[in-house]
Design a protein around this motif. Structure first.
Motif, PDB file in Angstrom:
ATOM      1  N   THR A  26      62.991 -29.803   1.466  1.00 19.36           N
ATOM      2  CA  THR A  26      64.393 -29.605   1.841  1.00 19.36           C
ATOM      3  C   THR A  26      64.971 -30.872   2.463  1.00 19.36           C
ATOM      4  O   THR A  26      66.082 -31.297   2.126  1.00 19.36           O
ATOM      5  N   ALA A  27      64.212 -31.468   3.385  1.00 22.50           N
ATOM      6  CA  ALA A  27      64.664 -32.702   4.031  1.00 22.50           C
ATOM      7  C   ALA A  27      64.806 -33.825   3.013  1.00 22.50           C
ATOM      8  O   ALA A  27      65.750 -34.632   3.091  1.00 22.50           O
ATOM      9  N   ASN A  28      63.894 -33.883   2.064  1.00 25.86           N
ATOM     10  CA  ASN A  28      63.971 -34.889   0.987  1.00 25.86           C
ATOM     11  C   ASN A  28      65.318 -34.796   0.281  1.00 25.86           C
ATOM     12  O   ASN A  28      66.036 -35.793   0.138  1.00 25.86           O
ATOM     13  N   ARG A  29      65.674 -33.588  -0.131  1.00 22.91           N
ATOM     14  CA  ARG A  29      66.937 -33.386  -0.846  1.00 22.91           C
ATOM     15  C   ARG A  29      68.129 -33.812   0.011  1.00 22.91           C
ATOM     16  O   ARG A  29      69.043 -34.490  -0.470  1.00 22.91           O
ATOM     17  N   LEU A  30      68.123 -33.433   1.277  1.00 22.89           N
ATOM     18  CA  LEU A  30      69.249 -33.745   2.156  1.00 22.89           C
ATOM     19  C   LEU A  30      69.317 -35.235   2.490  1.00 22.89           C
ATOM     20  O   LEU A  30      70.391 -35.851   2.435  1.00 22.89           O
ATOM     21  N   PHE A  31      68.182 -35.841   2.847  1.00 23.37           N
ATOM     22  CA  PHE A  31      68.163 -37.266   3.184  1.00 23.37           C
ATOM     23  C   PHE A  31      68.561 -38.128   1.989  1.00 23.37           C
ATOM     24  O   PHE A  31      69.306 -39.098   2.126  1.00 23.37           O
ATOM     25  N   MET A  32      68.032 -37.786   0.807  1.00 27.21           N
ATOM     26  CA  MET A  32      68.310 -38.594  -0.370  1.00 27.21           C
ATOM     27  C   MET A  32      69.762 -38.470  -0.829  1.00 27.21           C
ATOM     28  O   MET A  32      70.311 -39.371  -1.454  1.00 27.21           O
ATOM     29  N   LYS A  33      70.389 -37.350  -0.484  1.00 24.56           N
ATOM     30  CA  LYS A  33      71.787 -37.153  -0.868  1.00 24.56           C
ATOM     31  C   LYS A  33      72.752 -37.760   0.145  1.00 24.56           C
ATOM     32  O   LYS A  33      73.748 -38.394  -0.229  1.00 24.56           O
ATOM     33  N   LYS A  34      72.444 -37.600   1.457  1.00 23.09           N
ATOM     34  CA  LYS A  34      73.417 -37.954   2.489  1.00 23.09           C
ATOM     35  C   LYS A  34      73.014 -39.137   3.362  1.00 23.09           C
ATOM     36  O   LYS A  34      73.850 -39.680   4.083  1.00 23.09           O
ATOM     37  N   GLY A  35      71.734 -39.524   3.306  1.00 23.10           N
ATOM     38  CA  GLY A  35      71.268 -40.570   4.205  1.00 23.10           C
ATOM     39  C   GLY A  35      70.747 -39.983   5.501  1.00 23.10           C
ATOM     40  O   GLY A  35      71.051 -38.834   5.858  1.00 23.10           O
ATOM     41  N   TYR A  36      69.964 -40.751   6.198  1.00 26.86           N
ATOM     42  CA  TYR A  36      69.278 -40.268   7.391  1.00 26.86           C
ATOM     43  C   TYR A  36      70.245 -39.818   8.477  1.00 26.86           C
ATOM     44  O   TYR A  36      70.102 -38.735   9.050  1.00 26.86           O
ATOM     45  N   ARG A  42      69.004 -29.474  12.830  1.00 26.50           N
ATOM     46  CA  ARG A  42      69.631 -28.149  12.754  1.00 26.50           C
ATOM     47  C   ARG A  42      69.948 -27.790  11.301  1.00 26.50           C
ATOM     48  O   ARG A  42      69.716 -26.661  10.862  1.00 26.50           O
ATOM     49  N   LYS A  43      70.481 -28.778  10.553  1.00 23.78           N
ATOM     50  CA  LYS A  43      70.816 -28.553   9.149  1.00 23.78           C
ATOM     51  C   LYS A  43      69.547 -28.298   8.328  1.00 23.78           C
ATOM     52  O   LYS A  43      69.525 -27.401   7.476  1.00 23.78           O
ATOM     53  N   ILE A  44      68.512 -29.089   8.572  1.00 20.69           N
ATOM     54  CA  ILE A  44      67.255 -28.910   7.832  1.00 20.69           C
ATOM     55  C   ILE A  44      66.682 -27.523   8.110  1.00 20.69           C
ATOM     56  O   ILE A  44      66.268 -26.806   7.185  1.00 20.69           O
ATOM     57  N   LYS A  62      63.269 -35.796  14.083  1.00 19.06           N
ATOM     58  CA  LYS A  62      63.801 -36.103  12.751  1.00 19.06           C
ATOM     59  C   LYS A  62      63.085 -37.293  12.119  1.00 19.06           C
ATOM     60  O   LYS A  62      62.863 -37.323  10.906  1.00 19.06           O
ATOM     61  N   GLU A  63      62.698 -38.270  12.932  1.00 13.69           N
ATOM     62  CA  GLU A  63      61.997 -39.441  12.391  1.00 13.69           C
ATOM     63  C   GLU A  63      60.688 -39.035  11.731  1.00 13.69           C
ATOM     64  O   GLU A  63      60.332 -39.548  10.664  1.00 13.69           O
ATOM     65  N   SER A  64      59.962 -38.126  12.355  1.00 15.11           N
ATOM     66  CA  SER A  64      58.681 -37.706  11.786  1.00 15.11           C
ATOM     67  C   SER A  64      58.874 -36.957  10.472  1.00 15.11           C
ATOM     68  O   SER A  64      58.042 -37.054   9.560  1.00 15.11           O
ATOM     69  N   ILE A  65      59.980 -36.225  10.347  1.00 16.69           N
ATOM     70  CA  ILE A  65      60.285 -35.549   9.079  1.00 16.69           C
ATOM     71  C   ILE A  65      60.580 -36.591   8.003  1.00 16.69           C
ATOM     72  O   ILE A  65      60.077 -36.505   6.874  1.00 16.69           O
TER      73      ILE A  65
END
Length: 206
Positions: A26-36, A42-44, A62-65
Motif C-alpha cells: 500500500t505504501a509503495n503505491r502511495l509513495f510512488m504516486k505522490k512522493g514521500y 495516517r493515510k497508509i 514513516k521512514e522505516s516504511i
C-alpha cells in the motif's frame, strides 16, 4: 452434497507477515504516486484498514516504511537484471538496453528523480546513505557494468565517461516513468522508448 472448504488458519507469525506485506504494498503505491512528503502514516493506515497504533506495531515511523518499500522494489529489480546478465553480449546493444530500461519502467513506475529528491530532502544522514547505496547498486551499477563490457569489446567510443553515461541513461527515462495518462495523440510508450534509445546509442550527428 456441498463441500465446505476450510481455510487454514494463519499462525500469529504468518498473520503478522501478511499485514506487514500489505502495508509495504500500500505504501509503495502511495509513495510512488505522490512522493514521500505527501503521504502520511495516517493515510497508509487508513488504506490498509488499520489504526495508526496497529501500523506502528509493524513500522515505528514513516521512514522505516519507505525503507522497506525501496528494499522490496530494488530486490525485484536486481532479480530481473540478474536474468539478463548472461545475454549482454549475445544480444544487440539496442535489445539489451531496451530490456533493462523496460525493467526499470515496469518495476519502478514513478519518476526516479523524485525518489532521489526524497532521499536527500526528507531523510536523516544514515538513511540517506542506505538509500543512496541501494540506488547505486540497483540502478546505476548495472548500466556502468554493461557500458564497461561494451567498451572492452570496442562497441562504444574510447575515453567515454562510463559513470556519466550510465547516469545520463537513467535520467533519459524519467519522462517515461510516470503514470500520468497519455493522450491519444502522443506516441506509445514503446515508440517513446525506441526514440530515447536511438538518441542514447546514435546521438544527433551522422
Amino acid at each position: 452434497m456441498k463441500q465446505i472448504r476450510m481455510e487454514k488458519k494463519l499462525t500469529r507469525a504468518e498473520e503478522y507477515k501478511r499485514t506487514q506485506q500489505k502495508i509495504i504494498q500500500t505504501a509503495n503505491r502511495l509513495f510512488m504516486k505522490k512522493g514521500y512528503n505527501a503521504v502520511s502514516t495516517r493515510k497508509i493506515a487508513k488504506e490498509c484498514g488499520l489504526t495508526q497504533p496497529a501500523l506502528y506495531h509493524h513500522f515505528h515511523d514513516k521512514e522505516s516504511i519507505y525503507l522497506a518499500v525501496i528494499h522490496q522494489i530494488t530486490a525485484d529489480i536486481k532479480q530481473e537484471f540478474s536474468r539478463l546478465n548472461d545475454h549482454n553480449l549475445r544480444e544487440s546493444p539496442r535489445v539489451i538496453l531496451t530490456k533493462m530500461l523496460l525493467i526499470l519502467i515496469e518495476k519502478h513506475p514513478t519518476n526516479v528523480m523524485m525518489m532521489i529528491e526524497d532521499i536527500f530532502t526528507e531523510f536523516d544522514q544514515k538513511n540517506q546513505y542506505i538509500l543512496y547505496e541501494l540506488w547505486q547498486q540497483t540502478y546505476l551499477m548495472p548500466f556502468k557494468e554493461l557500458f564497461a563490457e561494451w567498451a572492452k569489446h570496442g562497441l562504444i567510443r574510447e575515453q567515454l565517461d562510463i559513470d556519466a553515461a550510465a547516469r545520463f541513461c537513467l535520467s533519459s527515462i524519467v519522462p517515461l516513468t510516470s503514470k500520468h495518462s497519455v493522450s491519444a495523440q502522443e506516441p506509445s510508450l514503446s515508440n517513446k522508448l525506441n526514440t530515447t534509445i536511438d538518441f542514447l546509442l546514435h546521438g544527433l550527428l551522422k
